[in-house]
Each structure stands twice: as C-alpha cells, then as structure tokens.
Design a protein around this motif. Structure first.
Motif: not given
Length: 340
Positions: A205-217
């Motif tokens: 959740v924190a990573a996504k809030s920083q603009g990281i595309d979690v699914g793609r990574m």
C-alpha cells in the motif's frame, strides 16, 4: 566507492571487502573456465549440479526474499524448461545447448498466463496455488506419450557428440549462467527498480502511494524468476541426459531451494551461494540415508532458523558487517568537506 556527494556526506554503495571480492571472483572465474583442460569429468558434473541448485535458489530468493511472493510451485518452470529443451532437441533437431536458453524463454512466456491465475491469490493461498499449478504441469506431461509419459525419456539429441565436448560445454554453460545470474541480479537490486521491489515487499500500500506500479513490478519479477528456474531445469537435464515428470516437477526442488535460502540467508545474494554449497555437501555425504537424511535437513533448518534467524550469512553480516554484494546505500560523514 562514492555514488553521489551530499552536503557534508558521502553516499557509499561499495565496501573495500566487496571491491576485493570482485577482483578475487574474476580471478576464480577465469581459473574455473580452464577446468575442463586439467580437471576430472566428475568435477565438472558436480559443478553443474551445484550451479543448478544455486540458480534455482537464487530465483526463489528473488521472488520471495526480495519480492515477498512465497511460492512453493517454482518446480513448474524448472520442469517446463527441461521438457522444452528436450523436445526441441529430440524432435526438431535444435542443439540442446541452444535449447537451454530457449527452454528458459519458454518458461518465462508460460509464466505470463500462469501469473493471471496465481496473482488472484494472496499469502498462503498464493503459495498453495502455485503448488497446485505445478502439479497440473506434472500431470499434463505425464500424459504426453511422445515424451515418455510418466516414465520419462532420454535426451537423444546429444548422440554423436564426444563425452569431453558434451561435458565441457555443459560445464561452461553452467559457469556462464552462474556469473550472469549473480551479476544481473546484483545490478537489478542496486537500481531504482530494485528499491521499488523492496518497497513492495515491505508494504504494498505504501509502495503504491509512492507511485510504484505494484502489479507490473510483481509480474516482471515473477517472469524473471520463471526464466531463471527454466534455465536451471534445462541445464540440469542436459547434464542428466534423462527427464521424467516426477523428477522434473517434484516439490522437492522448491523445498530444497527454501532450505538453501533459509540456511544461507534470506534476502541477500550471498545466502543462496552459501546454502547451495552446504546443501550439495550434505547431499553427497548423507543422501544414502533416505528419509533420515530428509529429517536431518529439516532438523538443521529448524535449528538454524531459531539460532540464526537471518541465516548463516545474515548473522555474519549483522555481527561483523560482511557484505560481498552490497545493495544498500549508506551515508558517511565527509570529514574533509566538513572541516572546510
């Protein structure tokens, strides 16, 4: 040693130990490349076996130790890579050594539709789901008569090639694969994408809030791990010259990878290296004891995880600061600039 300079500080990415190890490692690789000309053939076979253990464990460590995706079904890609290599060689006349790379690529491609199923699950369900997927692979190949069904078949594409050429080429392929896996994983973990992967592992959740595309990574790491597992599988069965569904898709492959990573150290490159060498030594000395050997491995894993929660190398790194492959950034006070 310095990546960038901040006011009064230095950002360090390497240590003296890592720089020294890089030189020593390069010398060892050059010396190892000459082994076929002066060593015994048994030495080359043992190295290929260790290399396959290491590559598979390294990919599981990348997936679980760095990506937080605990899979117990990576043997699906291990066996798939081996079977693709064999079918390309036996049926279409592709050189098996070229088939090693093609088998790894095929494993990466099949990981794309597999991920659509696996990523629907989370936590323990994801782990069990990957195991079920691997069993589907095993049962599928067990029903393909062209590749020997449940009893398996032999790699015939290497017939006519001398024993020295076959063993030395397999050995060199294993050496190149080991070096490339270590270097590429190391460079990836030092990059921005490596930091993004660690952020996802710690808190999605924190990573996504920083603009990281979690699914793609996560998908990219899953595909890379499948590629590495397929590479290890194809390489292993080129050296073994025979494949069967029970051997290729056995859950023991992932169990052994977990053992190697947990013993050596989770979430560090040195861990799978230590774990693979220790597992190979234990396997050679005690494998004849059958179920007692497996019980001993389990007991050893329990003892190590209790006494050294971060693994043997993790403990050494925490206790003495050892790091042969440093990926973290460290701030150090720049005394010279501070005095100015």
């Amino acid at each position: 040693m310095t990546e960038a300079t901040l006011p009064g500080f230095q950002v360090l990415r390497q240590t003296r130990a890592s720089q020294s190890f890089a030189v020593v490692g390069a010398v060892l690789v050059i010396a190892a490349a000459s082994l076929p000309f002066w060593g015994e053939s048994s030495w080359m076979r043992e190295f290929v076996e260790i290399a396959c253990y290491f590559i598979f464990a390294m990919m599981w460590n990348l997936l679980a130790g760095y990506g937080g995706m605990v899979s117990i079904g990576q043997q699906a890609f291990f066996g798939f890579g081996g079977y693709v290599m064999l079918m390309l060689g036996n049926f279409w006349g592709v050189n098996p050594f070229v088939g090693i790379v093609l088998g790894a690529l095929a494993s990466a491609l099949i990981a794309i539709p597999v991920s659509r199923l696996a990523f629907r699950l989370q936590g323990g369900y994801f782990a069990i789901g990957t195991w079920v997927i691997a069993e589907v692979f095993r049962l599928s190949f067990s029903n393909i008569s062209a590749v020997g069904g449940g009893s398996g078949t032999t790699l015939t594409a290497l017939r006519g090639i001398s024993k020295f050429t076959r063993e030395s080429t397999t050995y060199w392929m294993a050496l190149v694969c080991v070096v490339l896996v270590v270097v590429l994983v190391y460079l990836f973990l030092r990059s921005k994408r490596g930091l993004a992967l660690l952020a996802i592992r710690d808190n999605e959740v924190a990573a996504k809030s920083q603009g990281i595309d979690v699914g793609r990574m996560k998908l990219a790491v899953y595909i890379v791990a499948a590629f590495g597992a397929g590479l290890a599988g194809a390489l292993y069965f080129v050296g073994n010259l025979r494949i069967s569904p029970n051997a290729a898709f056995s859950v023991n492959w992932t169990a052994f990878a977990i053992f190697m990573v947990m013993i050596g150290g989770l979430g560090c490159i040195e861990g799978p290296i230590i774990g693979a060498m220790l597992f190979w030594a234990l396997n050679k000395c005690f494998a004849d004891y059958g179920s007692w050997y497996l019980m001993g491995l389990g007991l050893l894993a329990i003892v190590v995880t209790i006494q050294f929660k971060q693994g043997l190398w993790g403990y050494a790194q925490q206790r003495w600061g050892w790091s042969l492959f440093p990926t973290a950034r460290q701030l150090k006070l720049d005394v010279a600039n501070t005095r100015r």
